[in-house]
Design a protein around this motif. Structure first.
Motif, mmCIF file in Angstrom:
data_model
loop_
_atom_site.group_PDB
_atom_site.id
_atom_site.type_symbol
_atom_site.label_atom_id
_atom_site.label_comp_id
_atom_site.label_asym_id
_atom_site.label_seq_id
_atom_site.Cartn_x
_atom_site.Cartn_y
_atom_site.Cartn_z
ATOM 1 N N UNK A 121 0.807 -1.208 0.000
ATOM 2 C CA UNK A 121 0.000 0.000 0.000
ATOM 3 C C UNK A 121 0.850 1.271 0.000
ATOM 4 N N UNK A 122 1.886 1.266 0.832
ATOM 5 C CA UNK A 122 2.652 2.498 1.040
ATOM 6 C C UNK A 122 3.887 2.593 0.140
ATOM 7 N N UNK A 123 3.944 1.723 -0.837
ATOM 8 C CA UNK A 123 5.118 1.663 -1.702
ATOM 9 C C UNK A 123 5.519 3.039 -2.254
ATOM 10 N N UNK A 124 4.540 3.786 -2.735
ATOM 11 C CA UNK A 124 4.841 5.070 -3.368
ATOM 12 C C UNK A 124 5.454 6.057 -2.375
ATOM 13 N N UNK A 125 5.098 5.896 -1.111
ATOM 14 C CA UNK A 125 5.592 6.809 -0.076
ATOM 15 C C UNK A 125 7.097 6.653 0.118
ATOM 16 N N UNK A 126 7.606 5.498 -0.235
ATOM 17 C CA UNK A 126 9.043 5.243 -0.096
ATOM 18 C C UNK A 126 9.800 5.527 -1.400
ATOM 19 N N UNK A 127 9.084 5.994 -2.377
ATOM 20 C CA UNK A 127 9.709 6.288 -3.659
ATOM 21 C C UNK A 127 10.450 7.611 -3.638
ATOM 22 N N UNK A 128 10.889 8.087 -4.805
ATOM 23 C CA UNK A 128 11.638 9.340 -4.882
ATOM 24 C C UNK A 128 10.772 10.549 -4.542
ATOM 25 N N UNK A 129 11.388 11.595 -4.023
ATOM 26 C CA UNK A 129 10.687 12.834 -3.689
ATOM 27 C C UNK A 129 10.057 13.452 -4.931
ATOM 28 N N UNK A 130 9.014 14.248 -4.707
ATOM 29 C CA UNK A 130 8.383 14.924 -5.823
ATOM 30 C C UNK A 130 7.352 14.072 -6.535
ATOM 31 N N UNK A 131 7.115 12.875 -6.019
ATOM 32 C CA UNK A 131 6.064 12.037 -6.571
ATOM 33 C C UNK A 131 4.853 12.092 -5.652
ATOM 34 N N UNK A 132 3.756 11.508 -6.127
ATOM 35 C CA UNK A 132 2.498 11.542 -5.401
ATOM 36 C C UNK A 132 2.289 10.241 -4.640
ATOM 37 N N UNK A 133 1.800 10.337 -3.396
ATOM 38 C CA UNK A 133 1.342 9.151 -2.679
ATOM 39 C C UNK A 133 -0.134 9.348 -2.381
ATOM 40 N N UNK A 134 -0.977 8.527 -2.992
ATOM 41 C CA UNK A 134 -2.419 8.618 -2.789
ATOM 42 C C UNK A 134 -2.888 7.372 -2.053
#
Length: 191
Positions: free
Chosen positions: A58-71
DNA sequence: TAGTTGATCGTCT
DNA sequence: GACGATCAACTAA
């Protein structure tokens, strides 16, 4: 200086930086612009943060590179959107709690039938996602690219940033992680 | 006007 | 099987 570069800093520092930033949303031939007026900082050391317990599907995007979206989707009916900040793998993000619509008001009202005033269109995390048509489809989107884009902006000279306690959560309520622009009518209020 | 609750589902335990 | 970074409608007073 890229957006990703500018946001590779701790969440508590990125949050005030994002205040005043311009969001450009392109959808179905419409362009809507809005200004961020209220945010909330989350990092991995925060018990209330989704990243607190480590990386999951679920939280994968939150650990991605800065400047991306986590919804993420919550309460069975609402989306909330975050801007990922900090170093990749750190799990820091800034929740966008409220925005001030600048253009495309007609489109926003269309997205939120039954809403009367302009202020109630976007003065809450769930509301602004519905108004800007942000869903899981935008999860992980690069915010330096259309159709959803964020550009950092200087605040006006007469605008002040207020830092205070959080709203609407039960864990770590007292952390002063919420930032907003003083006296801006589009900021969400405690209930 | 303050306080309470129903809606509704992906994710984790 | 329970819960949540929410919202709006409802109730009581």
């Amino acid at each position: 200086m890229t957006l990703q570069h500018e946001l590779t800093i701790p969440a508590v520092e990125a949050a005030p930086l994002l205040l005043g930033a311009i969001i450009t949303r392109q959808l179905a031939g419409n362009t809507v612009t809005a200004r961020i007026v209220e945010v909330e900082a989350y990092d991995q050391l925060d018990p209330a943060s989704h990243s607190f317990k480590g990386e999951t599907k679920r939280t994968l995007a939150m650990f991605g590179p800065a400047g991306h979206m986590y919804v993420y989707f919550t309460y069975g009916m609402h989306y909330c959107c975050n801007v990922v900040v900090g170093a990749e793998g750190q799990g820091s993000a800034v929740l966008i709690r409220a925005v001030e619509p600048l253009s495309g008001l007609g489109f926003l009202r269309e997205r939120r039938p039954g809403i009367v005033g302009d202020i109630q269109l976007t003065n809450g995390p769930g509301k602004l996602c519905q108004a800007l048509s942000i869903t899981l489809a935008e999860n992980g989107h690069d915010l330096s690219m259309p159709p959803l884009k964020i550009e950092l902006q200087q605040l006006q000279k007469n605008e002040t940033i207020i830092q205070t306690t959080r709203i609407g959560i039960s864990k770590a309520k007292d952390k002063k992680s919420r930032f907003y622009i003083k006296a801006n009518p589009y900021v969400s209020l405690p209930r």
